[in-house]
Design a protein around this motif. Sequence first.
Motif, PDB file in Angstrom:
ATOM      1  N   TYR A 185      51.187 -57.085  54.425  1.00 12.05           N
ATOM      2  CA  TYR A 185      51.904 -56.656  55.638  1.00 12.05           C
ATOM      3  C   TYR A 185      52.617 -57.835  56.283  1.00 12.05           C
ATOM      4  N   GLU A 188      55.575 -59.038  53.648  1.00 12.99           N
ATOM      5  CA  GLU A 188      56.700 -58.138  53.420  1.00 12.99           C
ATOM      6  C   GLU A 188      57.267 -57.566  54.715  1.00 12.99           C
ATOM      7  N   GLY A 189      56.380 -57.030  55.549  1.00 14.75           N
ATOM      8  CA  GLY A 189      56.831 -56.496  56.821  1.00 14.75           C
ATOM      9  C   GLY A 189      57.429 -55.107  56.711  1.00 14.75           C
ATOM     10  N   PRO A 190      57.773 -54.502  57.858  1.00 19.40           N
ATOM     11  CA  PRO A 190      58.336 -53.142  57.869  1.00 19.40           C
ATOM     12  C   PRO A 190      59.650 -53.016  57.104  1.00 19.40           C
ATOM     13  N   HIS A 192      60.417 -53.847  54.229  1.00 17.99           N
ATOM     14  CA  HIS A 192      60.202 -53.517  52.819  1.00 17.99           C
ATOM     15  C   HIS A 192      59.181 -52.389  52.640  1.00 17.99           C
ATOM     16  N   GLY A 193      58.965 -51.626  53.682  1.00 14.27           N
ATOM     17  CA  GLY A 193      58.099 -50.453  53.578  1.00 14.27           C
ATOM     18  C   GLY A 193      56.684 -50.651  54.065  1.00 14.27           C
ATOM     19  N   PHE A 194      56.266 -51.870  54.330  1.00 14.14           N
ATOM     20  CA  PHE A 194      54.909 -52.134  54.814  1.00 14.14           C
ATOM     21  C   PHE A 194      54.927 -52.079  56.337  1.00 14.14           C
ATOM     22  N   THR A 195      54.908 -50.856  56.864  1.00 13.05           N
ATOM     23  CA  THR A 195      55.116 -50.647  58.294  1.00 13.05           C
ATOM     24  C   THR A 195      53.874 -50.920  59.133  1.00 13.05           C
ATOM     25  N   SER A 196      52.698 -51.004  58.493  1.00 10.50           N
ATOM     26  CA  SER A 196      51.468 -51.260  59.241  1.00 10.50           C
ATOM     27  C   SER A 196      50.415 -51.819  58.289  1.00 10.50           C
ATOM     28  N   VAL A 199      49.056 -49.189  55.866  1.00 13.29           N
ATOM     29  CA  VAL A 199      49.952 -48.988  54.720  1.00 13.29           C
ATOM     30  C   VAL A 199      49.740 -50.089  53.693  1.00 13.29           C
TER      31      VAL A 199
END
Length: 296
Positions: A185, A188-190, A192-196, A199
Amino acid sequence: MPSFPPRPATADAAFGRPERGLRLQMYTVIFEADTRAGRLFDLALIALILASVAVVLMDSMASLHARHAGLFRALEWIFTAAFTAEYVARLACVRRPLRYARSAFGIIDLLALLPTYLAILVPGLYALIDVRVLRLLRIFRILKLTEYVAEYGALGQALAASRRKIMVFMSFVMLVVVVMGTLMYVAEGPAHGFTSIPVGIYWAITTMTTVGFGDITPQTDLGRVIASVMMLLGWGTLAVPTGIVSAEFTLQRHQHAPTTRTCHECLSEGHAPAARFCSDCGAPLPVWRHEVSDSA
């Protein structure tokens, strides 16, 4: 006062074995699988269970249901009548029927009966509850196989003996996926799809178990490094519980399998095939009828 290791629960101790008469004969056939009649009873029930599950599977197919709905309904009533007779016989031949009804096997037996009777006793059930719910309850009949196949008991004993090791292993796995999911998380961060973090944990679980759905994938170099570590951990992780349970199976294989032969004095069971005297009260044991029937 000295303490002794607990004895494994048996049908005699838990549900009460009758001492004489028709109930004792029924108990011997239903609960003591070492007799010829007991083996035939178990084989017949296994055939009924498999047949009933096959009917449920075929009935869920629209093409077969349209052509053979009446046949499937008639077979369902035949299976329900057979399982009802078995359930009533089990309750009738034990001295503590309520205890059996509340046991795991008793609840499974009840689940095998409920769907057909619910459709009659509850008006409009098919309109209120999707028919798939009834199919789900009917498919639970497959669980009845665990009562008649000895290998299921061996698997249950191996898992029970390994439960502490498996729990420690699962705790380690949870620790790894939480840490690695959090790192992913952050890396990558939100964007790239890792919103939380949850996830990220979901991605870590699917990666460690080698499922890898591909709905979320790392895009940065750091994220790919973390993913590579997770994949390598997944290979090693899958081998651990397999080795634990396999070791328990090996240990059980070298132990003598107990029988359902019962002492007529203290009503304890589980004696070894070669035993001549009861290990609890010292009384002479009856001849193991499994051996007699095989030599006949």
